[in-house]
Design a protein around this motif. Sequence first.
Motif, short mmCIF file in Angstrom:
data_model
loop_
_atom_site.label_atom_id
_atom_site.label_comp_id
_atom_site.label_asym_id
_atom_site.label_seq_id
_atom_site.Cartn_x
_atom_site.Cartn_y
_atom_site.Cartn_z
N ARG A 187 31.36 40.10 47.87
CA ARG A 187 32.45 40.29 46.92
C ARG A 187 33.59 41.11 47.51
O ARG A 187 34.75 40.81 47.33
N MET A 188 33.24 42.16 48.24
CA MET A 188 34.27 43.01 48.86
C MET A 188 35.11 42.23 49.86
O MET A 188 36.30 42.42 49.99
N GLY B 294 36.54 43.37 44.02
CA GLY B 294 35.38 43.58 44.87
C GLY B 294 34.25 44.36 44.24
O GLY B 294 33.31 44.75 44.92
N ILE C 255 34.93 34.62 40.51
CA ILE C 255 34.67 35.45 39.34
C ILE C 255 33.63 34.74 38.50
O ILE C 255 32.75 35.36 37.91
N TYR D 51 43.90 38.50 42.38
CA TYR D 51 43.87 37.73 41.14
C TYR D 51 44.66 38.47 40.08
O TYR D 51 44.37 39.62 39.76
N GLN E 9 45.49 38.54 36.40
CA GLN E 9 44.90 37.96 35.19
C GLN E 9 45.95 37.71 34.13
O GLN E 9 46.98 38.37 34.08
N SER F 154 37.45 40.75 40.89
CA SER F 154 38.47 40.32 41.84
C SER F 154 38.85 41.45 42.78
O SER F 154 39.41 41.22 43.85
N ALA G 256 37.51 40.13 48.14
CA ALA G 256 38.56 40.95 47.54
C ALA G 256 39.60 41.38 48.57
O ALA G 256 40.73 41.70 48.22
N LYS H 19 39.50 31.13 38.48
CA LYS H 19 38.33 32.02 38.51
C LYS H 19 37.26 31.53 39.48
O LYS H 19 36.58 32.34 40.11
N ASP I 184 38.22 32.49 43.04
CA ASP I 184 37.98 33.90 43.35
C ASP I 184 36.51 34.28 43.15
O ASP I 184 36.13 35.43 43.25
#
Lengths: 363, 267
Positions: free
Chosen positions: B77-78, A259, B57, B86, B88, A257, B81, B52, B55
């Motif tokens: 992914r970056m 990155g 994940i 998120y 948890q 999450s 982000a 999840k 995001d």
Amino acid sequence: MAKAIRRGGTRTGKKSAIQEEHSKRMGLKIILVLTLPVLIFIITGISATLGSADLSIWDAYSAILHRIFPEYFYTTWLSDICVWHLRLPRIAWAITAGFGLGISGAAMQAILRNPLASPFTLGISSGAAFGVSLAIVLNLGFFGGMWLIIGNAFIFAMLCSGLILGLASIRGATSEIMILCGIAMNYIFGAASSLFKYFASDQELREMSFWGMGDLGAFSWEELRLVVVLIAIGSFVLLRKAWDLNVMTVGDETAKSLGVESNRIRAIVMTASSLLIAGIVAFTGIIGFIGLVGPHMARMVIGADHRFLLPASGLLGGVILLGADTVGRTIIAPIILPVGSVTSMLGVPFFLYLIMKRRREYW
Amino acid sequence: MVMIKLETIDIVFSYDGNSGPPILDDVSIQLAPSRILGIVGPNGSGKSTLLKCIDRIIKPDHGSVLLDRREIMKMGRMEIAKKIGYVQQTISRGFPTSVFDTVLMGRRPHLSWRSDEDDEEKIWEVLRLLDIEDLALKYFGELSGGQQQKVLIARALAQEAEVILLDEPTSNLDIMRQFEVMDIIRDLVNKKLVSAIIAIHDLNLASRYSDKIIMMKRGKIMSAGEPSYVLTADNIASVYGVEAVIRKQSEAPYIIPVGPIKTTMRK
């Protein structure tokens, strides 16, 4: 409801007390990291005076510095030979190997998110030991001459981590899978080595067990250069991933999450540190303890930020190994005790003392 | 036209590919900007899994997630982000890390190797915003549950996330801390700093703090809309199997669970 968010502190660019404290601690961390090379330099000087020929500290330092700044420092032929040919190679090996073991230990603990991890958790040492048994008992290897044992140790160490990476990539390279595969590799290579021992002659057994104790004195500048290059490359990769390592210590999902593709980073870091460790182990044999404990000691002092922790673990590893070897050379001179054993004998009590002294929940 | 910050379209997810029973079964939700979307439902209804998937994940088997009308599955992914934070539910214990360093992790998507003054200044701002500046040098593991939750929210803010996903943010907190944490989220949303999706067990907290609620059961959405529309005795009976009395206190319905419905019909 709006009370929940208060505007605390000052927003005029003035720093709050806690902010000052934080800057102060950051400064202290940097100073601590910079102290370590100084410490290494000091122990180097002391270590270089020890030996059959009597040299004063000043002789030792001048001999060292003469080759670096010939205009400023003068030395004699005898000191030069003593220091540069006899003692300094060993010292340089200690610093180099200690650095590599320390830095890769810190990286391994981060990617496996496990305080028990060390450079050898993933079976590198048993892979290397297997390669060495193969060379010693069956005289079987990829290279000949002095490279027979070195080459075998290196190749089987890498083979072992390659296997783990391969297995882990099938199931997703989580830390649990990697550790389990690593333990499995440790057992299978360990069992294979035992079989060799069972059939080995006394002479061969002796050779194998000496290899397992670790030795810093067997090789010279030439071979060191190779290892330094490996360590430089490996350390560069690890340091570049310092941020990702920070994030990965809190778990894969959080890391994602934020990155960070944790499985990919884990594979990269593991490859880099295996390369580095295999390079060291191939020449020095197995030197345990430092890769486990160096990072812990560094963490106690420096904290969990890998931008500082990685270099600190490496440098501290160098300090410990050099210190232990210096003691091992003097305690019952002229006999030189195997450095792996001395490291543990001296380091473990100190480490336990540190753990007992701490009052925090972790250590 | 209704503005949409984030939406999911027909998300399907199961752990064994297509063979297993789906954890999420055609889930489509919409989140308006600066709003709180509450997700309620019994254990195993797929609340956490949905977060999840949003995001990325975990990767859904089918369906898409759109953030500002852009497909998340096609973003790096970056990049994700930088937009989605998120928080948890279970905090896995790593090595001891200070609060400051924990929040600093939120800057990862924006950072090169060095964190500069600006990044650090942002951390201090966020810590002050949540009134936890004095905790900055403490170890995260030594904090109470409520403080830890605030630190994790601070990290998502440091991330400059536009959408924050929170998984059971109040589950381990005493009632005072529950309100504190929910008030913080409400305030952040009201100040238009973020939009939030909160998976939450407590129906009354959900009722009180959510703009919209989604009620899930076995991976499907059973009801969606305003709290007063979703949190009805009928819905609670059919989704939870619990008899409940609903009181209309202010705008938000207040739920008093009475007890499990006697299932005399069961074989």
